[in-house]
Write a protein that holds these residues in place. Structure first.
Motif, mmCIF file in Angstrom:
data_model
loop_
_atom_site.group_PDB
_atom_site.id
_atom_site.type_symbol
_atom_site.label_atom_id
_atom_site.label_comp_id
_atom_site.label_asym_id
_atom_site.label_seq_id
_atom_site.Cartn_x
_atom_site.Cartn_y
_atom_site.Cartn_z
ATOM 1 N N LYS A 158 47.528 40.270 81.248
ATOM 2 C CA LYS A 158 47.177 40.307 82.659
ATOM 3 C C LYS A 158 48.102 41.259 83.432
ATOM 4 O O LYS A 158 49.272 41.410 83.081
ATOM 5 N N PRO A 159 47.587 41.874 84.486
ATOM 6 C CA PRO A 159 48.415 42.781 85.307
ATOM 7 C C PRO A 159 49.630 42.065 85.880
ATOM 8 O O PRO A 159 49.567 40.877 86.222
ATOM 9 N N GLN A 208 42.265 46.287 89.679
ATOM 10 C CA GLN A 208 41.389 45.769 88.635
ATOM 11 C C GLN A 208 40.296 44.891 89.204
ATOM 12 O O GLN A 208 39.115 45.037 88.848
ATOM 13 N N ARG A 209 40.640 43.996 90.094
ATOM 14 C CA ARG A 209 39.648 43.086 90.663
ATOM 15 C C ARG A 209 38.666 43.824 91.573
ATOM 16 O O ARG A 209 37.495 43.453 91.661
ATOM 17 N N THR A 259 44.319 50.182 83.495
ATOM 18 C CA THR A 259 45.517 49.367 83.634
ATOM 19 C C THR A 259 46.452 49.653 82.463
ATOM 20 O O THR A 259 46.096 49.421 81.304
ATOM 21 N N ILE A 303 51.637 36.786 89.679
ATOM 22 C CA ILE A 303 50.298 37.370 89.552
ATOM 23 C C ILE A 303 49.702 37.024 88.187
ATOM 24 O O ILE A 303 48.540 36.605 88.090
ATOM 25 N N THR A 304 50.478 37.186 87.110
ATOM 26 C CA THR A 304 49.954 36.844 85.783
ATOM 27 C C THR A 304 49.679 35.345 85.681
ATOM 28 O O THR A 304 48.728 34.926 85.026
ATOM 29 N N TYR A 331 46.745 34.443 96.008
ATOM 30 C CA TYR A 331 45.905 35.205 95.074
ATOM 31 C C TYR A 331 44.424 34.958 95.350
ATOM 32 O O TYR A 331 43.614 35.884 95.366
ATOM 33 N N TYR A 341 46.351 34.817 87.545
ATOM 34 C CA TYR A 341 45.266 35.251 86.671
ATOM 35 C C TYR A 341 44.981 34.186 85.618
ATOM 36 O O TYR A 341 43.823 33.838 85.351
ATOM 37 N N GLN A 367 48.336 46.322 90.866
ATOM 38 C CA GLN A 367 47.533 46.460 89.651
ATOM 39 C C GLN A 367 46.365 45.474 89.673
ATOM 40 O O GLN A 367 45.231 45.820 89.327
ATOM 41 N N SER A 368 46.667 44.249 90.077
ATOM 42 C CA SER A 368 45.638 43.217 90.141
ATOM 43 C C SER A 368 44.556 43.595 91.149
ATOM 44 O O SER A 368 43.367 43.415 90.898
#
Length: 485
Positions: free
Chosen positions: A255-256, A265-266, A473, A176-177, A450, A180, A261-262
């Motif tokens: 970054k989440p 946030q998104r 976050t 995920i990071t 993603y 991002y 978490q992502s």
């Protein structure tokens, strides 16, 4: 009626295709980067107030203050302010111990970064000491040493607001990071730098930007939605200003780590986008048409990002049902596989240009992209050229007017061969370089997932655009500026 619906869908798809082509053409202007060392030769002249918005950030607040204290800029020309916004931990005391000027705010019914900034701006305006510009950061950020030199240079060029390069301080923590990070690296190069090269306005990214105090007083902040950065960008463009871009002023952002978490946030970003679009799109379009202002038009299209994302998803779905992919219809069988390869390699090329990917790893992606040619070759061997159009439709996952007798086993063999190709490729890569390269390769493939998740996230954001709840976050990593530079 059936023909009417079909024609409407074709018009819709072609409209989405045109907008997509606009962004593709825009991105090409980001491939060029002019070397500009003017910041090193520009004498420091601007006094800065550096604002760090923090809500329960005791884990990371010390590191950002350390990085701000190490900026390569006269110490008497900037001051650090931390807004401890509705905190119930040790954020305020830690920030004071590291030398920051701390202002504690406790207004429970007006939570969020936009409100906190507006509250702090008012206090800075009333201080005896006067500042030329205010720079905004999040508590989890780390700041490159040349940041204020770059901002000073851009402000001296006449920009009233300047956005810095938002990088990632933890790209290797999870897929995920990494996703991002790829997304931000691409946006910085293909859209922010591209807009600068074309003379358009850039977009404020929420952190790592600075504003001229006079323009802030004149326009007023008043940006208290979930994407206060986009809201203020729209106000600037409506008032005839452009946001500048400082490609060498780097802000490292955490970054989440997880998809959950992502997602949250998104979704918040898309809520804010939809909210701002509902209030500013028409105003920007009126300015664009009345004044023939392409800057306003570009900004108007940018605010519509949530709706364009959904429209693109619907267009792909229609292509699946109808077999009406404009790209495949325009290209010959010799060109189509090469275009597919280029699509796959475009993002790795950007990463290479941004020095985020080694030349060795880029060659790995080039070798893998040959999978497209292999698939096309296998299919051409298994089927005659008479069925090439059907192959294009199958390659695009469409189910329209197919010769299933010839087609289904051929597609099955092609998919099987492709799977074998990928498996062998991963096996060889794991033998050659078991850790770094294999992880980078697999995570890049997961970047597609993603990207796809943007569609349901955007739909949720549009539905909940009027909800103003702030999703915080939590940051758990202590990373110093020395570790990322």
């Amino acid at each position: 009626m059936k023909d009417f619906i079909f024609n409407c869908t074709i018009i819709f798809q072609k409209s989405v295709f045109v907008i997509t082509m606009y962004y593709l053409l825009l991105s090409l202007f980001g491939l060029y980067k002019k070397e500009d060392k003017g910041a090193e030769q520009c004498k420091p002249s601007k006094k800065f107030a550096l604002l760090v918005a923090a809500h329960n950030e005791e884990m990371v607040i010390a590191k950002i203050i350390e990085s701000l204290n190490e900026l390569d800029y006269p110490k008497n020309m900037y001051d650090i302010f931390v807004i401890a916004d509705n905190c119930d931990d040790n954020t305020a005391s830690i920030a004071r111990n590291y030398g920051a000027n701390v202002y504690e705010r406790n207004v429970s019914d007006k939570r969020g970064k936009g409100y906190a900034l507006e509250w702090m701006f008012d206090r800075i305006f009333r201080m005896d000491k006067k500042y030329d510009a205010i720079a905004i950061f999040d508590a989890d950020n780390l700041i490159s040493k040349n940041f204020l030199k770059e901002m000073n240079y851009k402000l001296e060029q006449g920009y009233k607001v300047v956005q810095g390069y938002i990088d990632s301080k933890n790209p290797d923590d999870s897929w995920i990071t990494q996703s991002y990070s790829i997304s931000f690296w691409s946006a910085n190069r293909l859209f922010q730098l591209a807009r600068t090269n074309l003379g358009l306005s850039n977009q404020i990214g929420g952190t790592g930007f600075c504003m001229d105090v006079d323009i802030l007083k004149k326009l007023g902040w008043g940006a208290t939605c979930l994407t206060e950065d986009l809201e203020f960008t729209c106000k600037l463009v409506l008032n005839g200003h452009k946001v500048g871009w400082a490609h060498n002023a780097i802000v490292y952002d955490e970054k989440p780590l997880t998809l959950k978490q992502s997602w949250n946030q998104r979704k918040r970003w898309m809520q804010g986008f939809a909210d701002v679009a509902s209030r500013f799109f028409v105003k920007l379009m009126k300015k664009a048409i009345k004044e023939r202002n392409f800057v306003a038009l570009d900004c108007a299209l940018y605010t519509m990002q949530p709706y364009l994302t959904v429209a693109l998803g619907i267009s792909v779905l229609l292509a699946f049902v109808q077999g009406a992919n404009p790209l495949s219809q325009l290209l010959s069988k010799d060109i189509y596989p090469l275009v597919s390869m280029s699509q796959f390699l475009f993002t790795p090329l950007v990463m290479l240009l941004e020095i985020k990917l080694s030349k060795k790893m880029f060659m790995v992606f080039c070798l893998y992209s040959l999978n497209t040619l292999v698939s096309f070759k296998i299919f051409s061997i298994l089927s005659s050229d008479n069925y090439y159009l059907n192959f294009l439709k199958a390659y695009d996952l469409t189910v329209y007017n197919l010769n299933t007798e010839l087609y289904e086993p051929t597609v099955l063999y092609t998919i099987l061969a492709t799977a074998i190709y990928i498996a062998i490729f991963i096996l060889i890569l794991s033998i050659i370089d078991r850790k770094r390269s294999l992880k980078t390769f697999v995570w890049y493939l997961l970047y597609a997932i993603y990207t796809i998740t943007w569609i349901p996230i955007t739909i949720q954001g549009i539905i909940d655009k009027d909800k103003k709840e702030w999703s915080h976050t939590k940051h758990i990593r202590q990373i110093s500026i020395q570790e990322v530079e």
